[in-house]
Every structure is written in structure tokens, then in C-alpha cells.
Write a protein that holds these residues in place. Sequence first.
Motif, PDB file in Angstrom:
ATOM      1  N   LEU A 261      41.503  55.523  36.349  1.00 26.09           N
ATOM      2  CA  LEU A 261      42.970  56.080  36.777  1.00 26.09           C
ATOM      3  C   LEU A 261      43.097  56.269  38.197  1.00 26.09           C
ATOM      4  O   LEU A 261      42.144  56.344  38.995  1.00 26.09           O
ATOM      5  CB  LEU A 261      43.022  57.659  36.169  1.00 26.09           C
ATOM      6  N   TRP A 262      44.529  55.890  38.666  1.00 22.19           N
ATOM      7  CA  TRP A 262      44.678  56.484  39.985  1.00 22.19           C
ATOM      8  C   TRP A 262      45.483  57.600  40.202  1.00 22.19           C
ATOM      9  O   TRP A 262      46.790  57.521  39.585  1.00 22.19           O
ATOM     10  CB  TRP A 262      45.389  55.429  40.891  1.00 22.19           C
ATOM     11  N   ALA A 263      45.163  58.794  40.885  1.00 24.91           N
ATOM     12  CA  ALA A 263      45.845  60.021  40.555  1.00 24.91           C
ATOM     13  C   ALA A 263      46.748  59.757  41.911  1.00 24.91           C
ATOM     14  O   ALA A 263      46.791  60.442  42.874  1.00 24.91           O
ATOM     15  CB  ALA A 263      45.008  61.289  41.125  1.00 24.91           C
ATOM     16  N   LYS A 264      47.562  58.863  41.649  1.00 27.68           N
ATOM     17  CA  LYS A 264      49.031  58.341  42.523  1.00 27.68           C
ATOM     18  C   LYS A 264      50.004  57.852  41.858  1.00 27.68           C
ATOM     19  O   LYS A 264      49.769  57.275  40.634  1.00 27.68           O
ATOM     20  CB  LYS A 264      48.371  57.766  43.745  1.00 27.68           C
ATOM     21  N   ASP A 265      51.172  57.928  42.227  1.00 29.33           N
ATOM     22  CA  ASP A 265      52.399  57.298  41.928  1.00 29.33           C
ATOM     23  C   ASP A 265      52.243  55.756  41.282  1.00 29.33           C
ATOM     24  O   ASP A 265      52.798  55.345  40.372  1.00 29.33           O
ATOM     25  CB  ASP A 265      53.653  57.364  42.527  1.00 29.33           C
ATOM     26  N   GLU A 266      51.257  55.050  41.997  1.00 32.61           N
ATOM     27  CA  GLU A 266      51.305  53.693  41.662  1.00 32.61           C
ATOM     28  C   GLU A 266      50.675  53.359  40.039  1.00 32.61           C
ATOM     29  O   GLU A 266      51.305  52.301  39.756  1.00 32.61           O
ATOM     30  CB  GLU A 266      50.162  53.131  42.487  1.00 32.61           C
ATOM     31  N   ASP A 297      40.926  58.810  44.361  1.00 32.32           N
ATOM     32  CA  ASP A 297      41.577  59.751  44.988  1.00 32.32           C
ATOM     33  C   ASP A 297      42.039  59.270  46.244  1.00 32.32           C
ATOM     34  O   ASP A 297      42.187  60.055  47.509  1.00 32.32           O
ATOM     35  CB  ASP A 297      40.702  60.971  44.984  1.00 32.32           C
ATOM     36  N   LYS A 298      41.931  57.941  46.612  1.00 32.30           N
ATOM     37  CA  LYS A 298      42.427  57.315  47.937  1.00 32.30           C
ATOM     38  C   LYS A 298      43.391  57.910  48.530  1.00 32.30           C
ATOM     39  O   LYS A 298      43.206  58.150  49.814  1.00 32.30           O
ATOM     40  CB  LYS A 298      42.240  55.691  48.054  1.00 32.30           C
ATOM     41  N   HIS A 299      44.653  58.077  47.945  1.00 35.68           N
ATOM     42  CA  HIS A 299      45.660  58.643  48.487  1.00 35.68           C
ATOM     43  C   HIS A 299      46.039  59.919  48.415  1.00 35.68           C
ATOM     44  O   HIS A 299      47.106  60.333  48.518  1.00 35.68           O
ATOM     45  CB  HIS A 299      46.871  57.661  48.184  1.00 35.68           C
ATOM     46  N   LEU A 300      45.143  60.699  47.771  1.00 34.47           N
ATOM     47  CA  LEU A 300      45.306  62.280  47.456  1.00 34.47           C
ATOM     48  C   LEU A 300      45.136  63.070  48.858  1.00 34.47           C
ATOM     49  O   LEU A 300      44.428  62.571  49.491  1.00 34.47           O
ATOM     50  CB  LEU A 300      44.365  62.775  46.581  1.00 34.47           C
ATOM     51  N   PRO A 301      45.725  64.195  48.955  1.00 35.63           N
ATOM     52  CA  PRO A 301      45.554  65.115  49.892  1.00 35.63           C
ATOM     53  C   PRO A 301      44.267  65.532  50.687  1.00 35.63           C
ATOM     54  O   PRO A 301      43.127  65.259  49.512  1.00 35.63           O
ATOM     55  CB  PRO A 301      46.425  66.315  49.477  1.00 35.63           C
ATOM     56  N   THR A 302      43.981  65.671  51.646  1.00 40.06           N
ATOM     57  CA  THR A 302      42.592  66.103  52.323  1.00 40.06           C
ATOM     58  C   THR A 302      42.186  67.213  51.611  1.00 40.06           C
ATOM     59  O   THR A 302      41.018  67.385  51.219  1.00 40.06           O
ATOM     60  CB  THR A 302      42.828  66.184  53.743  1.00 40.06           C
ATOM     61  N   ASP A 303      43.159  68.484  51.431  1.00 40.57           N
ATOM     62  CA  ASP A 303      42.550  69.635  50.955  1.00 40.57           C
ATOM     63  C   ASP A 303      41.876  69.484  49.612  1.00 40.57           C
ATOM     64  O   ASP A 303      42.154  68.875  48.623  1.00 40.57           O
ATOM     65  CB  ASP A 303      43.695  70.580  50.808  1.00 40.57           C
TER      66      ASP A 303
END
Length: 386
Positions: A261-266, A297-303
Motif C-alpha cells: 500500500l501507499w499511504a498517499k492519494d496516488e 510512507d515516502k510522501h507522508l509528513p515528517t512528524d
Amino acid sequence: MTITRRHALHLSLGALATMGACAQHKLQARDPGDSDSQRKNIKIDETTFLKEVATNRGLIYGSVGRYPDLTTDEEFADLFAQECTMLVNGNALKWKYVHPQPDRYDFAKGDELAAFARNNGMLFRGHTLIWSQALPNWFREQANRKNAEQLMTEHVQSVVKHYAGQMHSWDVANECVFPGHERNDGLRKSIWLRLLGKDYIELAFRAAAEADPQALLVYNDNRMHSDTEDGEATRTAVLKLLERLLAKGTPVHALGMQAHLWAKDEMPLNPQKITAFVREVADLGLKIVVSEMDVKDKHLPTDTQERDRLIADAYRTYLDAVLQEPAVTTVVTWGISDRYSWRNKPKFGGNRPDGTLVRPLPRDRDLQRKPAWYAIAQAFNNAPAR
Ligand code: XIL
């Protein structure tokens, strides 16, 4: 009824259960309401292992485990054996590693992993026999339309025979569908398709079944979870492929859904579509294995907290959707700890723009449980019993 090894493996899984009904009962328990002990939730805290929660629902939980991680990192290996019921080899049995020269097989690493599984009372799962990647140069140089069938059959039979009696299941064919290549049947334009035509998949399954008539034979692919045009086309093409294989009497027993899975809108998830899809697969009479789950999680927030929450949400949403279907027997994550994940490599998502390390798996680099771990445990607890 003859007890095949497939059944026997489920029976031995039952023996691993730390609680619950007897194994024979587990085999029959399909209705979540048919046993109180099946329905009772396991208490989830920092002393629980995913194995217990999964087994309580008649599910198999496992992970990929690579050589040499499992053979050199003792702390990790101990945890792996506590957490998992099943070990899937990482790269050791891919063609270019297990069959590096035309007349030479190298089973050393695969054998070490098989021994790890055996010594820890775990199921062993083989990945993967026929794939367009991880082929050795010699094969690309030597294979042609005349000899490809023989090369494929010889390879499949040698590898499957070597582990016959030890394998719970085999990914016989991997990633054969790719709608982006714009064929009517949705098949990937691969070296296999070019040399053998679309029957190569059937041939591989027949060869594997001959070499180990009792292993569960799996067709494995990715992107069936994605709520995009590509995801839709992939689901349609995979269903078509499975229907065609079954109509020809091909010994295919299960669908493997990689679930990277990619936790991003793509790659958005649509739980209704995922549940409907696994139901359609189950209606074909097939089992379903979630075979390589992790969250990019490449494009998820830093936090870290925010990121871990989004990753856990992806695990939860996907598992809640697939586990509605009792034909989903097994969940495999592509690792148990961020310490060892293919996502650490830049080309697989390790090059986060903020330079921080990836966190795709249930446990962190210190092997501690993360929100993703709790999401998986809760999804197992909430699942209907198998
Ligand atoms: C990955 C391995 O985890 C990496 O170590 C390797 O470098 C590349 O392959 N789909 C598959 C798996 O079927 O074989 C892949 O595994 C991940 C994507």
C-alpha cells in the motif's frame, strides 16, 4: 476425506494455537457465531504477539524473512519466531539466486530459511517461481521459443521438488498482469509471454503441481487494492485470468494479493471495492493470501506520530476490508520491523524528501510495536473466525 498436506498444515497450525478449540474444529469453523471461544477477543498489549491474535481467529500470520537477517540477528530472529506462524523467503528462491547457472542450483540460503521455519514450528512459504524479474543473464541470453518451455518446466520442477513436503504454499507465477501494456487480456508483456504465449502461466502451475501435489499453489500479483483506473483494470484482468485458468482445469488454489500500500492519494483504498473483489475471488472457489503487505510512507509528513497514524490507518482499512471474507486465510507482512525492509532502499521508497528513515512495518527499528502493529492486531481480533 483424505487428509492432504494442505489440511495437515492447517492441523499443525492448530497445534500452534495457544488457546481456542481443537484443530479439527478450526478447520470447520467458518461461521463467526459457532463458537464462543472463537469469538472471544485476545487482550492486546505489549506482551501479545500477532501469532496469538491471528490463530485465535483461525488465521495464519507470517512475514517475509530474509537471509541473512534471520541467521545473524539473534534478537530479531527470536522475535520473528514469537510473532509469526509463517516464514516466507525473501529473495533466496528467486530464479537468479537459486538457479544462477544453467546447470547449477544453489539451495543453501533457502535451506537455511526452511530449517529456521522447521526448528521454530513455523510454516514455510515459497516465493517465487515464474516472474519477469530476478532472471539470471544466462536465461535471457539462452532462452528462445524452442527451449523456453523445457527451461521453465525443468526449473519449476527442480525447485518445487527440492522443497516438496516442506512448503505450505508456492507463489507459482508473480505479476503476470499489467493493464498498462494495453493488451485485451491485461497480461504483462514479459519475456515469458513473448517466448511461450499466454499459456505459460498454466504450464508453470501444472509443472509445480506435478512436483508437489500438496502445496497450495498461488497466483500472486499487486495493485488490486487501488481505487484507480489501473486498480480497476488490474482487478478485472486478474479475475479474467483466474477464470480462464480454472476453466482449463489448471491447479491454481489461491490468489496472492501483495498489498504494497501507499499511504498517499496516488493509491487510494476503497474498502467496499476490496471486499467485493475478494468475494468474487472466493466465489471462484479460491483461497486468498495477503502476501506482501507494507505501507510506503515516502510522501507522508515528517512528524512521526502523524506518519505512524496514517500508516496504521492504511493497515486497518485494508485488513478490515479483506478479512470480511473467510476465504482470506493468511496475512503476510513484508517484514516485521523497519530494521529490515526493502523500503529502506532509495529505489523502493527509501529516499524520503525530508531525509528521515522509512517506517512501513508493524515494529520500529528497535523492534518496538508501532500503531501499525496495534492496527493489525485489532483487525485480526475484529475479523470473523475462519
Ligand atoms: C523485493 C525484495 O523485498 C527486495 O529485497 C528485492 O531487492 C526486490 O524485491 N513484489 C514482489 C517481491 O513480488 O518479490 C518484491 O521483493 C517486492 C515487490
